[in-house]
Design a protein around this motif. Structure first.
Motif, PDB file in Angstrom:
ATOM      1  N   UNK A  17       0.802  -1.220   0.000  1.00  0.00           N
ATOM      2  CA  UNK A  17       0.000   0.000   0.000  1.00  0.00           C
ATOM      3  C   UNK A  17       0.836   1.271   0.000  1.00  0.00           C
ATOM      4  N   UNK A  18       2.166   1.119   0.050  1.00  0.00           N
ATOM      5  CA  UNK A  18       3.034   2.286   0.097  1.00  0.00           C
ATOM      6  C   UNK A  18       2.885   3.081   1.386  1.00  0.00           C
ATOM      7  N   UNK A  19       2.526   2.399   2.455  1.00  0.00           N
ATOM      8  CA  UNK A  19       2.215   3.053   3.728  1.00  0.00           C
ATOM      9  C   UNK A  19       3.495   3.445   4.455  1.00  0.00           C
ATOM     10  N   UNK A  20       3.527   4.698   4.888  1.00  0.00           N
ATOM     11  CA  UNK A  20       4.694   5.248   5.574  1.00  0.00           C
ATOM     12  C   UNK A  20       4.465   5.426   7.066  1.00  0.00           C
ATOM     13  N   UNK A  21       3.205   5.324   7.503  1.00  0.00           N
ATOM     14  CA  UNK A  21       2.894   5.531   8.920  1.00  0.00           C
ATOM     15  C   UNK A  21       1.729   4.645   9.340  1.00  0.00           C
ATOM     16  N   UNK A  22       1.843   4.084  10.533  1.00  0.00           N
ATOM     17  CA  UNK A  22       0.779   3.283  11.139  1.00  0.00           C
ATOM     18  C   UNK A  22       0.248   4.042  12.341  1.00  0.00           C
ATOM     19  N   UNK A  23      -1.074   4.177  12.403  1.00  0.00           N
ATOM     20  CA  UNK A  23      -1.730   4.804  13.542  1.00  0.00           C
ATOM     21  C   UNK A  23      -2.451   3.699  14.310  1.00  0.00           C
ATOM     22  N   UNK A  24      -1.934   3.389  15.472  1.00  0.00           N
ATOM     23  CA  UNK A  24      -2.484   2.361  16.344  1.00  0.00           C
ATOM     24  C   UNK A  24      -3.711   2.939  17.036  1.00  0.00           C
ATOM     25  N   UNK A  25      -4.882   2.349  16.789  1.00  0.00           N
ATOM     26  CA  UNK A  25      -6.123   2.848  17.378  1.00  0.00           C
ATOM     27  C   UNK A  25      -6.651   1.912  18.467  1.00  0.00           C
ATOM     28  N   UNK A  26      -5.750   1.156  19.076  1.00  0.00           N
ATOM     29  CA  UNK A  26      -6.136   0.293  20.196  1.00  0.00           C
ATOM     30  C   UNK A  26      -6.181   1.119  21.477  1.00  0.00           C
ATOM     31  N   UNK A  27      -7.124   0.818  22.322  1.00  0.00           N
ATOM     32  CA  UNK A  27      -7.254   1.480  23.611  1.00  0.00           C
ATOM     33  C   UNK A  27      -6.084   1.121  24.528  1.00  0.00           C
ATOM     34  N   UNK A  28      -5.620  -0.108  24.445  1.00  0.00           N
ATOM     35  CA  UNK A  28      -4.503  -0.585  25.279  1.00  0.00           C
ATOM     36  C   UNK A  28      -3.416  -1.202  24.399  1.00  0.00           C
ATOM     37  N   UNK A  29      -2.635  -0.380  23.725  1.00  0.00           N
ATOM     38  CA  UNK A  29      -1.583  -0.922  22.867  1.00  0.00           C
ATOM     39  C   UNK A  29      -0.472  -1.616  23.642  1.00  0.00           C
ATOM     40  N   UNK A  30      -0.427  -1.397  24.950  1.00  0.00           N
ATOM     41  CA  UNK A  30       0.581  -2.043  25.784  1.00  0.00           C
ATOM     42  C   UNK A  30       0.213  -3.485  26.129  1.00  0.00           C
ATOM     43  N   UNK A  31      -0.957  -3.914  25.677  1.00  0.00           N
ATOM     44  CA  UNK A  31      -1.400  -5.293  25.905  1.00  0.00           C
ATOM     45  C   UNK A  31      -1.715  -5.934  24.566  1.00  0.00           C
ATOM     46  N   UNK A  32      -1.059  -7.023  24.296  1.00  0.00           N
ATOM     47  CA  UNK A  32      -1.315  -7.751  23.052  1.00  0.00           C
ATOM     48  C   UNK A  32      -0.991  -9.217  23.280  1.00  0.00           C
ATOM     49  N   UNK A  69      12.353   0.004  12.241  1.00  0.00           N
ATOM     50  CA  UNK A  69      13.415  -0.694  11.498  1.00  0.00           C
ATOM     51  C   UNK A  69      12.975  -1.047  10.083  1.00  0.00           C
ATOM     52  N   UNK A  70      11.667  -1.122   9.859  1.00  0.00           N
ATOM     53  CA  UNK A  70      11.126  -1.402   8.514  1.00  0.00           C
ATOM     54  C   UNK A  70      10.855  -0.103   7.751  1.00  0.00           C
ATOM     55  N   UNK A  71      11.187   1.047   8.349  1.00  0.00           N
ATOM     56  CA  UNK A  71      10.996   2.330   7.673  1.00  0.00           C
ATOM     57  C   UNK A  71       9.584   2.892   7.763  1.00  0.00           C
ATOM     58  N   UNK A  72       8.815   2.433   8.759  1.00  0.00           N
ATOM     59  CA  UNK A  72       7.427   2.876   8.924  1.00  0.00           C
ATOM     60  C   UNK A  72       7.301   3.602  10.264  1.00  0.00           C
ATOM     61  N   UNK A  73       6.739   4.792  10.244  1.00  0.00           N
ATOM     62  CA  UNK A  73       6.514   5.533  11.477  1.00  0.00           C
ATOM     63  C   UNK A  73       5.339   4.927  12.245  1.00  0.00           C
ATOM     64  N   UNK A  74       5.397   5.038  13.562  1.00  0.00           N
ATOM     65  CA  UNK A  74       4.359   4.498  14.430  1.00  0.00           C
ATOM     66  C   UNK A  74       3.791   5.612  15.301  1.00  0.00           C
ATOM     67  N   UNK A  75       2.453   5.659  15.378  1.00  0.00           N
ATOM     68  CA  UNK A  75       1.752   6.599  16.237  1.00  0.00           C
ATOM     69  C   UNK A  75       0.707   5.823  17.020  1.00  0.00           C
ATOM     70  N   UNK A  76       0.579   6.125  18.299  1.00  0.00           N
ATOM     71  CA  UNK A  76      -0.454   5.509  19.120  1.00  0.00           C
ATOM     72  C   UNK A  76      -1.448   6.585  19.516  1.00  0.00           C
ATOM     73  N   UNK A  77      -2.687   6.458  19.034  1.00  0.00           N
ATOM     74  CA  UNK A  77      -3.746   7.414  19.337  1.00  0.00           C
ATOM     75  C   UNK A  77      -4.822   6.691  20.140  1.00  0.00           C
ATOM     76  N   UNK A  78      -4.575   6.546  21.436  1.00  0.00           N
ATOM     77  CA  UNK A  78      -5.512   5.789  22.273  1.00  0.00           C
ATOM     78  C   UNK A  78      -6.872   6.469  22.361  1.00  0.00           C
TER      79      UNK A  78
END
Length: 138
Positions: A23-38, A59-68
């Motif tokens: 998908x050519x995705x450069x950023x992932x927005x984590x929309x989990x309420x508790x990203x610290x639990x998986x 390390x894979x070149x993708x930015x990560x954002x957590x928006x709880x």
């Protein structure tokens, strides 16, 4: 602007990264309420940004954002979909405000593999009504 959604449940890290790359995705927005639990350790948000999902994606070149604030507060309720939809109708502009700073194309991520059974589809629908083009990676 285009956005994607993806669920990591039942996917190997390699399969997940392949979906992002396709998908050519450069950023992932984590929309989990508790990203610290998986239940799948690769996808946990660790305290150290060099570990867990944040380090792995970096390390894979993708930015990560957590928006709880976009997490599903109503998952334990019957009819959680209507409750979450109502929340987005009432406070969606406030809840999605930080998305404006995320570099496109970005991907909303949650644990549920199927978008039809996940609140990220409601978020994507809300954004589509405001000019975004949404695609669910399956």
């Amino acid at each position: 602007m285009k956005l994607y959604t993806v669920g990591y449940g039942g996917r190997t890290p390699e399969e997940f990264l392949r979906l992002l790359a396709d998908g050519g995705i450069r950023a992932v927005v984590d929309v989990r309420l508790r990203p610290d639990r998986s239940s799948m350790a690769t996808y946990v948000k660790a305290k150290d940004p060099h570990k867990g999902i944040e380090g792995w994606l970096s390390r894979a070149g993708v930015q990560y954002f957590s928006f709880i604030e976009l997490g599903n507060l109503f998952l334990e309720f019957d009819h959680w979909q209507s409750r979450y939809r109502n929340l987005m109708e009432r406070a969606g502009d406030l809840l999605t405000q930080r998305l404006r700073k995320v570099p496109p194309p970005f991907c909303l991520m949650c644990a549920e593999k199927s978008a039809d059974r996940c609140h990220r589809a409601i978020i994507a629908s809300y954004l589509a009504e405001r000019g975004y083009e949404a695609e669910h990676l399956e």
